[in-house]
Design a protein around this motif. Structure first.
Motif, PDB file in Angstrom:
ATOM      1  N   THR A 199      32.626  99.527   9.336  1.00  0.00           N
ATOM      2  CA  THR A 199      31.845  99.961  10.487  1.00  0.00           C
ATOM      3  C   THR A 199      30.597  99.097  10.602  1.00  0.00           C
ATOM      4  O   THR A 199      29.898  98.877   9.601  1.00  0.00           O
ATOM      5  N   CYS A 200      30.322  98.602  11.816  1.00  0.00           N
ATOM      6  CA  CYS A 200      29.199  97.680  12.030  1.00  0.00           C
ATOM      7  C   CYS A 200      28.324  98.178  13.171  1.00  0.00           C
ATOM      8  O   CYS A 200      28.780  98.858  14.084  1.00  0.00           O
ATOM      9  N   ALA A 201      27.047  97.819  13.105  1.00  0.00           N
ATOM     10  CA  ALA A 201      26.114  98.048  14.211  1.00  0.00           C
ATOM     11  C   ALA A 201      25.448  96.718  14.532  1.00  0.00           C
ATOM     12  O   ALA A 201      24.962  96.023  13.628  1.00  0.00           O
ATOM     13  N   VAL A 202      25.449  96.354  15.804  1.00  0.00           N
ATOM     14  CA  VAL A 202      24.815  95.118  16.249  1.00  0.00           C
ATOM     15  C   VAL A 202      23.627  95.491  17.128  1.00  0.00           C
ATOM     16  O   VAL A 202      23.787  96.106  18.188  1.00  0.00           O
ATOM     17  N   PHE A 203      22.425  95.146  16.665  1.00  0.00           N
ATOM     18  CA  PHE A 203      21.189  95.472  17.378  1.00  0.00           C
ATOM     19  C   PHE A 203      20.793  94.287  18.251  1.00  0.00           C
ATOM     20  O   PHE A 203      20.409  93.232  17.754  1.00  0.00           O
ATOM     21  N   GLY A 204      20.890  94.464  19.572  1.00  0.00           N
ATOM     22  CA  GLY A 204      20.608  93.396  20.513  1.00  0.00           C
ATOM     23  C   GLY A 204      21.896  92.758  20.982  1.00  0.00           C
ATOM     24  O   GLY A 204      22.677  92.248  20.172  1.00  0.00           O
ATOM     25  N   ALA A 207      23.037  86.719  23.714  1.00  0.00           N
ATOM     26  CA  ALA A 207      24.039  85.743  23.306  1.00  0.00           C
ATOM     27  C   ALA A 207      24.372  85.872  21.826  1.00  0.00           C
ATOM     28  O   ALA A 207      25.541  85.906  21.432  1.00  0.00           O
ATOM     29  N   VAL A 208      23.345  85.938  20.979  1.00  0.00           N
ATOM     30  CA  VAL A 208      23.575  86.035  19.534  1.00  0.00           C
ATOM     31  C   VAL A 208      24.264  87.347  19.196  1.00  0.00           C
ATOM     32  O   VAL A 208      25.210  87.389  18.398  1.00  0.00           O
ATOM     33  N   GLY A 209      23.818  88.445  19.814  1.00  0.00           N
ATOM     34  CA  GLY A 209      24.407  89.741  19.537  1.00  0.00           C
ATOM     35  C   GLY A 209      25.860  89.832  19.972  1.00  0.00           C
ATOM     36  O   GLY A 209      26.712  90.370  19.250  1.00  0.00           O
ATOM     37  N   LEU A 210      26.177  89.314  21.166  1.00  0.00           N
ATOM     38  CA  LEU A 210      27.561  89.312  21.617  1.00  0.00           C
ATOM     39  C   LEU A 210      28.439  88.489  20.681  1.00  0.00           C
ATOM     40  O   LEU A 210      29.581  88.866  20.390  1.00  0.00           O
ATOM     41  N   ALA A 211      27.904  87.364  20.211  1.00  0.00           N
ATOM     42  CA  ALA A 211      28.664  86.546  19.266  1.00  0.00           C
ATOM     43  C   ALA A 211      28.857  87.285  17.941  1.00  0.00           C
ATOM     44  O   ALA A 211      29.901  87.155  17.293  1.00  0.00           O
ATOM     45  N   ALA A 212      27.854  88.081  17.531  1.00  0.00           N
ATOM     46  CA  ALA A 212      27.998  88.884  16.319  1.00  0.00           C
ATOM     47  C   ALA A 212      29.088  89.936  16.498  1.00  0.00           C
ATOM     48  O   ALA A 212      29.883  90.196  15.587  1.00  0.00           O
ATOM     49  N   VAL A 213      29.123  90.568  17.687  1.00  0.00           N
ATOM     50  CA  VAL A 213      30.197  91.524  17.986  1.00  0.00           C
ATOM     51  C   VAL A 213      31.549  90.834  17.874  1.00  0.00           C
ATOM     52  O   VAL A 213      32.499  91.353  17.278  1.00  0.00           O
ATOM     53  N   MET A 214      31.637  89.635  18.432  1.00  0.00           N
ATOM     54  CA  MET A 214      32.878  88.869  18.386  1.00  0.00           C
ATOM     55  C   MET A 214      33.266  88.545  16.944  1.00  0.00           C
ATOM     56  O   MET A 214      34.446  88.610  16.570  1.00  0.00           O
ATOM     57  N   GLY A 215      32.264  88.222  16.111  1.00  0.00           N
ATOM     58  CA  GLY A 215      32.531  87.939  14.705  1.00  0.00           C
ATOM     59  C   GLY A 215      33.008  89.172  13.956  1.00  0.00           C
ATOM     60  O   GLY A 215      33.917  89.095  13.121  1.00  0.00           O
ATOM     61  N   CYS A 216      32.390  90.327  14.239  1.00  0.00           N
ATOM     62  CA  CYS A 216      32.815  91.579  13.600  1.00  0.00           C
ATOM     63  C   CYS A 216      34.262  91.899  13.958  1.00  0.00           C
ATOM     64  O   CYS A 216      35.056  92.309  13.108  1.00  0.00           O
ATOM     65  N   ARG A 217      34.598  91.708  15.228  1.00  0.00           N
ATOM     66  CA  ARG A 217      35.977  91.969  15.661  1.00  0.00           C
ATOM     67  C   ARG A 217      36.945  91.013  14.973  1.00  0.00           C
ATOM     68  O   ARG A 217      38.016  91.423  14.504  1.00  0.00           O
ATOM     69  N   ALA A 218      36.570  89.730  14.891  1.00  0.00           N
ATOM     70  CA  ALA A 218      37.437  88.744  14.252  1.00  0.00           C
ATOM     71  C   ALA A 218      37.658  89.074  12.785  1.00  0.00           C
ATOM     72  O   ALA A 218      38.728  88.780  12.226  1.00  0.00           O
ATOM     73  N   ALA A 219      36.646  89.694  12.151  1.00  0.00           N
ATOM     74  CA  ALA A 219      36.763  90.053  10.734  1.00  0.00           C
ATOM     75  C   ALA A 219      37.559  91.336  10.536  1.00  0.00           C
ATOM     76  O   ALA A 219      37.842  91.711   9.392  1.00  0.00           O
ATOM     77  N   GLY A 220      37.892  92.026  11.615  1.00  0.00           N
ATOM     78  CA  GLY A 220      38.713  93.219  11.509  1.00  0.00           C
ATOM     79  C   GLY A 220      37.954  94.522  11.393  1.00  0.00           C
ATOM     80  O   GLY A 220      38.516  95.534  10.939  1.00  0.00           O
ATOM     81  N   ALA A 221      36.683  94.545  11.787  1.00  0.00           N
ATOM     82  CA  ALA A 221      35.914  95.793  11.728  1.00  0.00           C
ATOM     83  C   ALA A 221      36.586  96.860  12.583  1.00  0.00           C
ATOM     84  O   ALA A 221      37.068  96.583  13.684  1.00  0.00           O
ATOM     85  N   ALA A 222      36.594  98.089  12.091  1.00  0.00           N
ATOM     86  CA  ALA A 222      37.241  99.191  12.813  1.00  0.00           C
ATOM     87  C   ALA A 222      36.346  99.759  13.896  1.00  0.00           C
ATOM     88  O   ALA A 222      36.829 100.154  14.969  1.00  0.00           O
TER      89      ALA A 222
END
Length: 405
Positions: A199-204, A207-222
């Motif tokens: 489980t992940c939380a992305v604050f902000g 551009a950086v935050g959206l890319a972090a969301v994309m990275g979390c998804r790529a890593a398989g976060a539920a």
């Protein structure tokens, strides 16, 4: 006519002093010296760090260099090279790097970091290795932001501060890999090392935050919780991988309690993609004790983080990342398993984009020209829409068909 070995007169967006808008000036760009590369900049992004340097960071003007050409997220074509340059040649498509990779120092040889310090002090002051700039305005030295300075038609960088990429890559999109997307994506994949099912939380959710969301998804976060005060960013965050979004202004001061409740006591990973120290402290508090990891990817120098010691003693980890901890130890030819090193590994990210394994197109909301650079910075400030993509050159026709990313 060849420009090799000649001074080039071109347009650049110059910051003359703190708190004042950029102005478009005709500047002179000198030929590259030994171990230097002159680049015809074709596209540049605008990053909140550019805005922060100009309008926010610190109150002491003496700590910053002016006049300065800002920008550190761009792509272009090598125009000429100085002596002893072997990694690129005229005509190569490249991304300049605000974080060098010399490949020789102790840090470059270490698999634990991407923090090369080649010419570090000079580049942070906006100068080349000899302590001078290659850009002047009416014989006055103009500094080059972070050794990259992309808001100009031509720039000169050190040969250890440039990544050669494949020739058919669309520069108006891959320019985003020069900072924002690599930083956010790398913060999740490399610095946090997000695990499958977590489980992940992305604050902000810029551009950086959206890319972090994309990275979390790529890593398989539920579960990926996106948090931002601008609900206009929620649809894109959900499209790119967030499972739900929270508006802190609507739920303040219960935001952290909401995150804790939604994650059964705390998220496994919190990624901070804004330069706000209060948010950084809150993000650490939102992680689960015993193993929660909070990664700070936002940049500010105006305040300090508040941390209660017992939050760390119980097992939480607080760490930072610069350029997404970009230094990669590869387990195979095609993957990015650990980290990203700019010169070696940005080409791998470009390749992932070309294979449609990495999203970039959705990050671009505006295509503006260099003369609209202040409009782009204002859009960053208001948070109405970001990021943008800016073109600096287009078939030698100044400011035709331009773009912000």
């Amino acid at each position: 006519m060849s420009t090799e070995g000649k001074v080039i007169t071109c347009k650049a967006a110059v910051a003359w002093q703190h708190g004042k808008p950029l102005t478009i000036e005709e500047v002179q760009v000198d030929p590259p010296q030994a171990h230097e590369v002159r680049i015809k900049m074709l596209w540049s992004g605008v990053c909140h760090t550019d805005w922060a340097y100009l309008y926010e960071m610190g109150q002491d003007e003496s700590s910053r260099s002016f006049p300065m050409v800002l920008g550190h997220e761009g792509a272009g074509e090598v125009e000429s090279v100085g002596s002893e340059v072997t990694n690129v040649a005229p005509g190569d498509k490249v991304i300049p790097l605000f974080l060098p990779q010399c490949g020789e120092c102790e840090r470059c040889r270490s698999p634990r970091t991407n923090q090369c310090r080649k010419n570090w002090e000079y580049s942070q002051q906006g100068m080349m290795a000899d302590g001078t700039s290659r850009i002047t305005y009416q014989k006055q030295q103009v500094y080059q932001f972070l050794g990259a300075c992309t808001l100009t038609q031509y720039t000169v960088v050190a040969d250890c501060s440039v990544a050669k990429i494949q020739s058919d890559a669309p520069l108006d999109r891959v320019c985003l890999l020069g900072c924002g997307v690599s930083t956010g994506y790398g913060a999740a994949i490399n610095a946090a090392q997000v695990e499958e099912g977590s489980t992940c939380a992305v604050f902000g959710l810029g551009a950086v935050g959206l890319a972090a969301v994309m990275g979390c998804r790529a890593a398989g976060a539920a579960n990926i919780i996106g948090i931002d005060i601008n609900p206009k960013k929620f649809p894109k965050a959900l499209e790119i991988g967030a499972t739900e979004c929270i508006n802190p202004q609507k739920h303040y001061p219960q935001t952290i309690q909401q995150v804790l409740k939604k994650s059964n006591g705390g998220v496994d990973y919190a990624l901070v993609c804004v330069g706000d120290t209060t948010v950084m402290s809150d993000a650490l508090e939102s992680t689960v004790d015993a193993w929660g990891v909070c990664v700070v990817a936002g940049w500010t120098d105006t305040d300090s983080i508040r941390v209660n010691v017992d939050q760390l003693l119980v097992g939480r980890t607080l760490k930072g990342t610069y350029f997404g901890v970009v230094t990669i130890t590869k387990c195979c030819v095609s993957c990015l398993c650990c980290r990203v090193e700019g010169a070696k590994d940005l080409p791998l990210l470009v390749d992932k984009y070309m294979k449609r394994e990495l999203e970039l197109d959705t990050f671009i909301t505006h295509r503006l020209n260099l003369e609209q650079v202040n409009e782009a910075l204002d859009l960053l400030r208001t948070g109405e829409e970001e990021p943008h993509s800016l073109t600096t050159n287009r078939s030698d026709q100044w400011l035709s068909d331009t773009t912000f990313a």
